[in-house]
Design a protein around this motif. Structure first.
Motif, PDB file in Angstrom:
ATOM      1  N   HIS A 185       0.860  -1.193   0.000  1.00  0.00           N
ATOM      2  CA  HIS A 185       0.000   0.000   0.000  1.00  0.00           C
ATOM      3  C   HIS A 185       0.891   1.236   0.000  1.00  0.00           C
ATOM      4  O   HIS A 185       1.139   1.831   1.045  1.00  0.00           O
ATOM      5  CB  HIS A 185      -0.917   0.015   1.234  1.00  0.00           C
ATOM      6  N   PRO A 186       1.347   1.684  -1.170  1.00  0.00           N
ATOM      7  CA  PRO A 186       2.276   2.811  -1.204  1.00  0.00           C
ATOM      8  C   PRO A 186       1.634   4.160  -0.901  1.00  0.00           C
ATOM      9  O   PRO A 186       2.313   5.097  -0.535  1.00  0.00           O
ATOM     10  CB  PRO A 186       2.808   2.789  -2.635  1.00  0.00           C
ATOM     11  N   LEU A 187       0.313   4.279  -1.050  1.00  0.00           N
ATOM     12  CA  LEU A 187      -0.387   5.534  -0.804  1.00  0.00           C
ATOM     13  C   LEU A 187      -1.454   5.326   0.260  1.00  0.00           C
ATOM     14  O   LEU A 187      -1.942   4.208   0.451  1.00  0.00           O
ATOM     15  CB  LEU A 187      -1.044   6.037  -2.096  1.00  0.00           C
ATOM     16  N   PRO A 188      -1.860   6.400   0.928  1.00  0.00           N
ATOM     17  CA  PRO A 188      -2.939   6.239   1.909  1.00  0.00           C
ATOM     18  C   PRO A 188      -4.228   5.801   1.221  1.00  0.00           C
ATOM     19  O   PRO A 188      -4.413   6.051   0.028  1.00  0.00           O
ATOM     20  CB  PRO A 188      -3.097   7.629   2.523  1.00  0.00           C
ATOM     21  N   PRO A 189      -5.119   5.157   1.966  1.00  0.00           N
ATOM     22  CA  PRO A 189      -6.389   4.713   1.363  1.00  0.00           C
ATOM     23  C   PRO A 189      -7.176   5.891   0.791  1.00  0.00           C
ATOM     24  O   PRO A 189      -7.132   6.997   1.306  1.00  0.00           O
ATOM     25  CB  PRO A 189      -7.155   4.087   2.520  1.00  0.00           C
ATOM     26  N   VAL A 190      -7.892   5.613  -0.278  1.00  0.00           N
ATOM     27  CA  VAL A 190      -8.743   6.617  -0.917  1.00  0.00           C
ATOM     28  C   VAL A 190     -10.021   6.727  -0.080  1.00  0.00           C
ATOM     29  O   VAL A 190     -10.654   5.714   0.205  1.00  0.00           O
ATOM     30  CB  VAL A 190      -9.074   6.201  -2.369  1.00  0.00           C
ATOM     31  N   PRO A 191     -10.425   7.948   0.304  1.00  0.00           N
ATOM     32  CA  PRO A 191     -11.605   8.077   1.164  1.00  0.00           C
ATOM     33  C   PRO A 191     -12.897   7.620   0.478  1.00  0.00           C
ATOM     34  O   PRO A 191     -13.770   7.076   1.118  1.00  0.00           O
ATOM     35  CB  PRO A 191     -11.659   9.558   1.514  1.00  0.00           C
ATOM     36  N   GLU A 192     -13.025   7.853  -0.829  1.00  0.00           N
ATOM     37  CA  GLU A 192     -14.231   7.433  -1.539  1.00  0.00           C
ATOM     38  C   GLU A 192     -13.833   6.647  -2.773  1.00  0.00           C
ATOM     39  O   GLU A 192     -13.148   7.160  -3.643  1.00  0.00           O
ATOM     40  CB  GLU A 192     -15.053   8.648  -1.949  1.00  0.00           C
ATOM     41  N   ARG A 193     -14.289   5.411  -2.810  1.00  0.00           N
ATOM     42  CA  ARG A 193     -14.025   4.573  -3.981  1.00  0.00           C
ATOM     43  C   ARG A 193     -15.069   4.862  -5.050  1.00  0.00           C
ATOM     44  O   ARG A 193     -16.181   5.281  -4.745  1.00  0.00           O
ATOM     45  CB  ARG A 193     -14.099   3.104  -3.588  1.00  0.00           C
ATOM     46  N   PRO A 194     -14.735   4.575  -6.300  1.00  0.00           N
ATOM     47  CA  PRO A 194     -15.746   4.708  -7.358  1.00  0.00           C
ATOM     48  C   PRO A 194     -16.914   3.765  -7.091  1.00  0.00           C
ATOM     49  O   PRO A 194     -16.732   2.658  -6.568  1.00  0.00           O
ATOM     50  CB  PRO A 194     -15.004   4.292  -8.627  1.00  0.00           C
ATOM     51  N   GLU A 195     -18.096   4.182  -7.446  1.00  0.00           N
ATOM     52  CA  GLU A 195     -19.276   3.331  -7.315  1.00  0.00           C
ATOM     53  C   GLU A 195     -19.171   2.186  -8.323  1.00  0.00           C
ATOM     54  O   GLU A 195     -18.636   2.373  -9.428  1.00  0.00           O
ATOM     55  CB  GLU A 195     -20.551   4.139  -7.559  1.00  0.00           C
ATOM     56  N   PRO A 196     -19.682   0.994  -7.985  1.00  0.00           N
ATOM     57  CA  PRO A 196     -19.595  -0.145  -8.912  1.00  0.00           C
ATOM     58  C   PRO A 196     -20.097   0.136 -10.325  1.00  0.00           C
ATOM     59  O   PRO A 196     -19.437  -0.256 -11.292  1.00  0.00           O
ATOM     60  CB  PRO A 196     -20.405  -1.236  -8.201  1.00  0.00           C
ATOM     61  N   PRO A 197     -21.239   0.822 -10.527  1.00  0.00           N
ATOM     62  CA  PRO A 197     -21.657   1.089 -11.920  1.00  0.00           C
ATOM     63  C   PRO A 197     -20.643   1.939 -12.696  1.00  0.00           C
ATOM     64  O   PRO A 197     -20.388   1.677 -13.877  1.00  0.00           O
ATOM     65  CB  PRO A 197     -22.987   1.824 -11.771  1.00  0.00           C
ATOM     66  N   ALA A 198     -20.051   2.930 -12.036  1.00  0.00           N
ATOM     67  CA  ALA A 198     -19.054   3.763 -12.709  1.00  0.00           C
ATOM     68  C   ALA A 198     -17.809   2.941 -13.044  1.00  0.00           C
ATOM     69  O   ALA A 198     -17.217   3.088 -14.119  1.00  0.00           O
ATOM     70  CB  ALA A 198     -18.678   4.965 -11.831  1.00  0.00           C
ATOM     71  N   PHE A 199     -17.421   2.063 -12.143  1.00  0.00           N
ATOM     72  CA  PHE A 199     -16.269   1.197 -12.396  1.00  0.00           C
ATOM     73  C   PHE A 199     -16.554   0.273 -13.574  1.00  0.00           C
ATOM     74  O   PHE A 199     -15.729   0.113 -14.475  1.00  0.00           O
ATOM     75  CB  PHE A 199     -15.923   0.385 -11.141  1.00  0.00           C
ATOM     76  N   ARG A 200     -17.749  -0.350 -13.593  1.00  0.00           N
ATOM     77  CA  ARG A 200     -18.110  -1.237 -14.708  1.00  0.00           C
ATOM     78  C   ARG A 200     -18.124  -0.479 -16.025  1.00  0.00           C
ATOM     79  O   ARG A 200     -17.676  -0.992 -17.050  1.00  0.00           O
ATOM     80  CB  ARG A 200     -19.442  -1.921 -14.435  1.00  0.00           C
ATOM     81  N   ASP A 201     -18.632   0.757 -16.023  1.00  0.00           N
ATOM     82  CA  ASP A 201     -18.644   1.566 -17.243  1.00  0.00           C
ATOM     83  C   ASP A 201     -17.224   1.846 -17.730  1.00  0.00           C
ATOM     84  O   ASP A 201     -16.947   1.802 -18.935  1.00  0.00           O
ATOM     85  CB  ASP A 201     -19.379   2.882 -17.017  1.00  0.00           C
ATOM     86  N   ALA A 202     -16.322   2.150 -16.809  1.00  0.00           N
ATOM     87  CA  ALA A 202     -14.924   2.395 -17.187  1.00  0.00           C
ATOM     88  C   ALA A 202     -14.286   1.112 -17.723  1.00  0.00           C
ATOM     89  O   ALA A 202     -13.577   1.138 -18.736  1.00  0.00           O
ATOM     90  CB  ALA A 202     -14.132   2.935 -16.004  1.00  0.00           C
ATOM     91  N   MET A 203     -14.533  -0.025 -17.071  1.00  0.00           N
ATOM     92  CA  MET A 203     -13.960  -1.291 -17.532  1.00  0.00           C
ATOM     93  C   MET A 203     -14.522  -1.708 -18.881  1.00  0.00           C
ATOM     94  O   MET A 203     -13.859  -2.412 -19.643  1.00  0.00           O
ATOM     95  CB  MET A 203     -14.194  -2.408 -16.495  1.00  0.00           C
ATOM     96  N   ALA A 204     -15.740  -1.254 -19.214  1.00  0.00           N
ATOM     97  CA  ALA A 204     -16.332  -1.569 -20.523  1.00  0.00           C
ATOM     98  C   ALA A 204     -15.528  -0.957 -21.656  1.00  0.00           C
ATOM     99  O   ALA A 204     -15.663  -1.371 -22.809  1.00  0.00           O
ATOM    100  CB  ALA A 204     -17.780  -1.091 -20.579  1.00  0.00           C
ATOM    101  N   GLN A 205     -14.667   0.008 -21.360  1.00  0.00           N
ATOM    102  CA  GLN A 205     -13.828   0.634 -22.381  1.00  0.00           C
ATOM    103  C   GLN A 205     -12.563  -0.173 -22.659  1.00  0.00           C
ATOM    104  O   GLN A 205     -11.852   0.083 -23.625  1.00  0.00           O
ATOM    105  CB  GLN A 205     -13.447   2.059 -21.959  1.00  0.00           C
ATOM    106  N   VAL A 206     -12.276  -1.139 -21.798  1.00  0.00           N
ATOM    107  CA  VAL A 206     -11.062  -1.945 -21.927  1.00  0.00           C
ATOM    108  C   VAL A 206     -11.340  -3.130 -22.854  1.00  0.00           C
ATOM    109  O   VAL A 206     -12.298  -3.874 -22.651  1.00  0.00           O
ATOM    110  CB  VAL A 206     -10.595  -2.457 -20.545  1.00  0.00           C
TER     111      VAL A 206
END
Length: 172
Positions: A6-27
């Motif tokens: 864990h090189p950086l501190p934890p992110v306070p807010e993670r992306p919501e699952p639908p937004a993550f799925r939408d981003a992964m749909a571009q891969v």
């Protein structure tokens, strides 16, 4: 040994699952059918989370939902085969993704299958096939990472492959 860094501190807010799925749909991802010969017979599923790990010894990985019946069969048998689909394999991908209402052994009647060293089903029309012995697993979130030592190779080595991007299949 698994080491988490864990090189950086934890992110306070993670992306919501639908937004993550939408981003992964571009891969762009290659499409595979992962199969095994389990205690109840042949079974398989469509997967895009597949990668090479090493060439010495030849090793691959596949990520499969922990709720999958195919995963349970792979773990029971200790074998699996990653079959890379050809460009015209969208129908087979849909069948093994449980989108066509074809289940169980009937899925295997829709394409020509054989076997290599382990006995896991090998798609004879696959661009490449990696016949594996299960050597390790790691649980991450909702999935299990399967690590397989490749004990046999198959496939035609010809033509383009099937890809998945923007939630649709396409050929390259």
């Amino acid at each position: 040994m698994t080491k988490t860094v864990h090189p950086l501190p934890p992110v306070p807010e993670r992306p919501e699952p639908p937004a993550f799925r939408d981003a992964m749909a571009q891969v762009v991802s290659a499409v595979h059918v992962v199969t095994t010969l389990g205690p109840a017979g042949r079974t398989g599923l469509t997967a895009t989370a597949v990668a090479s790990v090493s060439d010495t010894p030849p090793t691959v990985l596949a990520c499969i939902a922990r709720s999958s019946r195919t995963l349970a069969a792979i773990e029971a048998s200790g074998i699996f085969c990653i079959n890379t689909l050809p460009g015209d394999g969208a129908d087979l991908a849909e069948i093994f993704a449980s989108r066509r209402g074809i289940n169980g052994e009937a899925r295997f009647a829709t394409a020509p299958w054989g076997q290599l060293a382990t006995g896991a089903p090998v798609l004879l029309d696959a661009v490449a096939a990696f016949d594996c012995r299960l050597v390790a697993t790691h649980d991450i979130a909702s999935h299990r990472i399967l690590i397989g030592e490749v004990v046999g190779l198959g496939g035609t080595g010809q033509g383009g492959g099937l890809i998945y991007r923007q939630r649709v299949f396409g050929a390259v």
